[in-house]
Motif scaffolding. Structure first.
Motif, short mmCIF file in Angstrom:
data_model
loop_
_atom_site.label_atom_id
_atom_site.label_comp_id
_atom_site.label_asym_id
_atom_site.label_seq_id
_atom_site.Cartn_x
_atom_site.Cartn_y
_atom_site.Cartn_z
N PRO A 1 90.15 27.64 -13.34
CA PRO A 1 89.22 27.76 -13.07
C PRO A 1 88.70 27.31 -11.29
N PHE A 2 89.60 25.68 -11.51
CA PHE A 2 89.81 25.02 -10.12
C PHE A 2 90.33 25.34 -9.09
N TYR B 1 84.56 26.19 -7.65
CA TYR B 1 84.34 27.35 -9.04
C TYR B 1 84.73 29.20 -9.58
N ARG C 1 82.26 33.11 -7.79
CA ARG C 1 83.04 32.43 -7.22
C ARG C 1 81.98 31.29 -6.95
N LEU D 1 78.44 21.81 -16.46
CA LEU D 1 78.83 23.32 -16.04
C LEU D 1 77.85 24.22 -17.47
N TYR E 1 78.87 31.37 -18.00
CA TYR E 1 79.05 31.48 -17.28
C TYR E 1 78.66 32.78 -16.29
#
Length: 164
Positions: free
Chosen positions: A34-35, A62, A74, A119, A123
């Motif tokens: 994700p980076f 992310y 994002r 985090l 998500y």
């Protein structure tokens, strides 16, 4: 990348400015990478009256799929990296401080660890994400579907009490 801290612990200098850029593009989180941009860390390590602290912020974008609707999302995060640093502990059960062994601190590893802890466990593209229909696969954030909701057979007998 290790930062030497002997001079700050011994009082030779009062602070060390931190401004680093870390490439975590090869770091896997939940099966994805994700980076997509470097993680920027800005702050300082300071000795105030014998108390050594790191006070910094890691900022990054992310990119990952939403856990409910699978849309690529994002988000920009600002993660605090703030800890007390000691060269040794008097009480081994105390985890309020980070022990700096050999007077060197791996700031990159500490930053990544704080990001992991910051985090979210789930998500989401938004807090009110409706997800996808389990029957037809329609993204319920974009449109509604005409599927009838399945009734749990354990509750089916209660339908006799409704007008439907």
């Amino acid at each position: 990348m290790f930062t030497a801290l002997e001079s700050i612990f011994n009082g030779g200098i009062e602070k060390i400015d931190l401004e680093f850029s870390y490439d975590f593009s090869s770091v896997e989180v939940g099966g994805v990478f994700p980076f997509t941009t470097p993680v920027l860390l800005q702050g300082e390590i300071r000795n105030r009256a014998g108390v050594v602290e790191i006070d910094a912020v890691a900022s990054f974008d992310y990119v990952a799929d939403c856990d409910r609707c699978a849309a690529e999302t994002r988000k920009h995060y600002e993660v605090p990296v703030k800890h007390g640093l000691v060269s040794e502990l008097n009480n081994e059960d105390n985890d309020d401080y980070i022990v700096v062994e050999n007077m060197e601190l791996d700031v990159e590893a500490l930053t990544l660890e704080d990001i992991y802890l910051f985090l979210p466990g789930k998500y989401l593209c938004s807090e009110d994400c409706k997800g996808i229909c389990s029957q037809c696969g329609t993204n319920l954030n974009e449109k509604s579907c005409e599927c009838k909701k399945e009734i749990d057979p354990r509750w089916a007998s209660l339908l006799s009490f409704t007008d439907e």
